[in-house]
Write a protein that holds these residues in place. Sequence first.
Motif, PDB file in Angstrom:
ATOM      1  N   GLN A  63      42.244  37.311  46.242  1.00 17.72           N
ATOM      2  CA  GLN A  63      43.014  38.482  46.693  1.00 17.72           C
ATOM      3  C   GLN A  63      43.824  39.075  45.532  1.00 17.72           C
ATOM      4  O   GLN A  63      43.881  40.301  45.367  1.00 17.72           O
ATOM      5  N   ALA A  64      44.417  38.208  44.728  1.00 17.71           N
ATOM      6  CA  ALA A  64      45.210  38.696  43.588  1.00 17.71           C
ATOM      7  C   ALA A  64      44.337  39.532  42.661  1.00 17.71           C
ATOM      8  O   ALA A  64      44.737  40.624  42.227  1.00 17.71           O
ATOM      9  N   PHE A  65      43.149  39.034  42.365  1.00 19.76           N
ATOM     10  CA  PHE A  65      42.260  39.785  41.474  1.00 19.76           C
ATOM     11  C   PHE A  65      41.700  41.034  42.154  1.00 19.76           C
ATOM     12  O   PHE A  65      41.520  42.067  41.505  1.00 19.76           O
ATOM     13  N   ALA A  66      41.422  40.937  43.464  1.00 11.29           N
ATOM     14  CA  ALA A  66      40.900  42.115  44.180  1.00 11.29           C
ATOM     15  C   ALA A  66      41.920  43.245  44.168  1.00 11.29           C
ATOM     16  O   ALA A  66      41.574  44.417  44.015  1.00 11.29           O
ATOM     17  N   ASP A  67      43.207  42.895  44.314  1.00 12.84           N
ATOM     18  CA  ASP A  67      44.266  43.923  44.250  1.00 12.84           C
ATOM     19  C   ASP A  67      44.238  44.636  42.898  1.00 12.84           C
ATOM     20  O   ASP A  67      44.356  45.864  42.829  1.00 12.84           O
ATOM     21  N   ILE A  68      44.098  43.862  41.824  1.00 18.04           N
ATOM     22  CA  ILE A  68      44.072  44.462  40.479  1.00 18.04           C
ATOM     23  C   ILE A  68      42.800  45.289  40.299  1.00 18.04           C
ATOM     24  O   ILE A  68      42.837  46.409  39.788  1.00 18.04           O
ATOM     25  N   ALA A  69      41.675  44.740  40.743  1.00 19.62           N
ATOM     26  CA  ALA A  69      40.385  45.428  40.560  1.00 19.62           C
ATOM     27  C   ALA A  69      40.368  46.769  41.288  1.00 19.62           C
ATOM     28  O   ALA A  69      39.689  47.702  40.865  1.00 19.62           O
ATOM     29  N   THR A  74      39.765  46.600  34.272  1.00 16.68           N
ATOM     30  CA  THR A  74      38.649  45.812  33.748  1.00 16.68           C
ATOM     31  C   THR A  74      39.084  44.449  33.226  1.00 16.68           C
ATOM     32  O   THR A  74      38.243  43.585  33.006  1.00 16.68           O
ATOM     33  N   ALA A  75      40.395  44.259  32.991  1.00 16.84           N
ATOM     34  CA  ALA A  75      40.843  43.029  32.331  1.00 16.84           C
ATOM     35  C   ALA A  75      42.187  42.558  32.870  1.00 16.84           C
ATOM     36  O   ALA A  75      43.018  43.368  33.299  1.00 16.84           O
ATOM     37  N   VAL A  76      42.380  41.245  32.821  1.00 13.37           N
ATOM     38  CA  VAL A  76      43.629  40.611  33.248  1.00 13.37           C
ATOM     39  C   VAL A  76      44.012  39.575  32.200  1.00 13.37           C
ATOM     40  O   VAL A  76      43.163  38.815  31.723  1.00 13.37           O
ATOM     41  N   LYS A 121      35.574  36.601  37.913  1.00 12.28           N
ATOM     42  CA  LYS A 121      34.166  37.009  37.826  1.00 12.28           C
ATOM     43  C   LYS A 121      33.718  37.702  39.108  1.00 12.28           C
ATOM     44  O   LYS A 121      33.053  38.744  39.064  1.00 12.28           O
ATOM     45  N   ALA A 122      34.120  37.164  40.255  1.00 10.48           N
ATOM     46  CA  ALA A 122      33.707  37.739  41.548  1.00 10.48           C
ATOM     47  C   ALA A 122      34.249  39.151  41.721  1.00 10.48           C
ATOM     48  O   ALA A 122      33.693  39.947  42.475  1.00 10.48           O
ATOM     49  N   ASN A 123      35.335  39.464  40.996  1.00 10.50           N
ATOM     50  CA  ASN A 123      35.935  40.800  41.101  1.00 10.50           C
ATOM     51  C   ASN A 123      35.638  41.687  39.892  1.00 10.50           C
ATOM     52  O   ASN A 123      36.261  42.735  39.718  1.00 10.50           O
ATOM     53  N   GLY A 124      34.692  41.242  39.066  1.00  5.93           N
ATOM     54  CA  GLY A 124      34.269  42.070  37.933  1.00  5.93           C
ATOM     55  C   GLY A 124      35.324  42.245  36.868  1.00  5.93           C
ATOM     56  O   GLY A 124      35.328  43.246  36.154  1.00  5.93           O
TER      57      GLY A 124
END
Length: 380
Positions: A63-69, A74-76, A121-124
């Motif tokens: 969820q954290a990465f999906a929010d950013i995506a 493109t990067a975190v 990876k799952a969130n590109g």
Amino acid sequence: MKLLSISIASGAALLASLGVQAATSFVKTSGQRFTLNGSPFTVVGANSYWVGLMGLTTAQMNQAFADIARTGATAVRTWGFNDVTAPISTAYYQLWTNGTATVNTGPTGLGNFDNVVAAAKANGLRLIVTLTNNWSDYGGMDVYVNQLIGQGSPHDYFYTNAATQAAYKNYVKTFISRYINEPTIMAWELANEPRCAGSTGVTSGSCNTTTITAWASTMSAYIKSIDSNHLVAIGDEGFFNEPSSPLYPYQGTEGIDFNANMGISTLDFGTAHLYPVSWGQTADPTGFGVQWIQDHATSQKTYNKPVLLEEFGVTSNQTGTYAQWYSTILSSGLTGDLIWQAGSYLSTGATPNDGYTIYPNTTVYAMEALHVAALKARNV
Ligand SMILES: *[C@@H]1O[C@H](CO)[C@@H](O)[C@H](O)[C@H]1NC(C)=O
Ligand SMILES: *[C@@H]1O[C@H](CO)[C@@H](O)[C@H](O)[C@H]1NC(C)=O
Ligand SMILES: *[C@@H]1O[C@H](CO)[C@@H](O)[C@H](O)[C@H]1NC(C)=O
Ligand SMILES: *[C@@H]1O[C@H](CO)[C@@H](O)[C@H](O)[C@H]1NC(C)=O
Ligand SMILES: CC(=O)N[C@H]1CO[C@H](CO)[C@@H](O)[C@@H]1O
């Protein structure tokens, strides 16, 4: 998005339908650009130092990465360290007992970081992973110094002492060897904000920019000797070394010489942070930031390497300030940027807020998405 509960095949189809491409190639550089498969790759996004530290479930990481995506990022940038002197239940990566360091390769250690990588990876998203801290948060350099040289020893011995250098190399080698073939990791960073002084303020008195430039040269070459797939950067604040400047961030007093470090061949890109208020630039924080971005873009052109403004923030008037900084990033040609810092509302509550955090339902978050789109459009 419930990406983790679906099969790999349908997951890939879903990601493709969302326009998310899982990483299969390594990010590289060409002149002042980042590239992917030879085409320009825009590096823009956010910091989420906490994602591998809080003992999050894989669904929460996702969820954290999906929010950013969702901003188009493109990067975190995230922390790949937590040095402790007694085991903790959430997550830690290295345990120190009486001067002996043991890397935690179990489920609360590198096993946990495997989940961070899988969720990115799952969130590109690509990860920039920082390998220790100048500050005492999550252990950092002072744990190496205290454990190997003696409690309360000067912070900057970290850069020069044989035992601390060997221990740092051992940690780095163990960590990066696990991910040599993982293209979701975009870059390794030597440390978050290396300076001659740390949280204790205790220094030897003989540390200067030469000390940290030499350390960065040695350690970046060491990483390259083990892992030629990934980019390497310092993770520093990008201070200039112009002793006669009236402005503290330009005086070199913290031990960083941005231009000297841009000249190190085993570093692929330059890094800079931007916190005018905590650096005492309170008269016109926005204007200071505009000049800071322009000056780093000038070095970027001189050394013909990418530069990332990889942390920036103010805690008040964010929209007014960021509008001018974003516009300057676009017009100056600065390669990319990562805001400090991303926030999410997880099932367990809000992620950490140090006053800079931007949450998904805010105006600043919407601004970030517009900036991401504009930077991608500029970089075509
Ligand atoms: C560390 O050293 C102290 C004092 O010498 C000793 O009491 C303790 O048992 C040691 N701990 C470990 C884990 O070896
Ligand atoms: C740093 O200090 C050393 C001596 O401790 C000196 O040789 C060197 O020139 C200094 N570097 C800078 C950039 O002042
Ligand atoms: C916010 O920042 C903008 C850009 O620097 C400035 O024009 C405006 O006066 C600031 N507003 C406040 C309330 O500080
Ligand atoms: C955003 O959502 C959080 C959690 O639901 C809420 O507490 C906060 O007030 C909201 N903020 C805005 C600006 O809507
Ligand atoms: C002195 C300083 O800037 N310390 C900061 C270092 O970074 C942590 C987060 O990891 C902050 O909480 C500190 O304030």
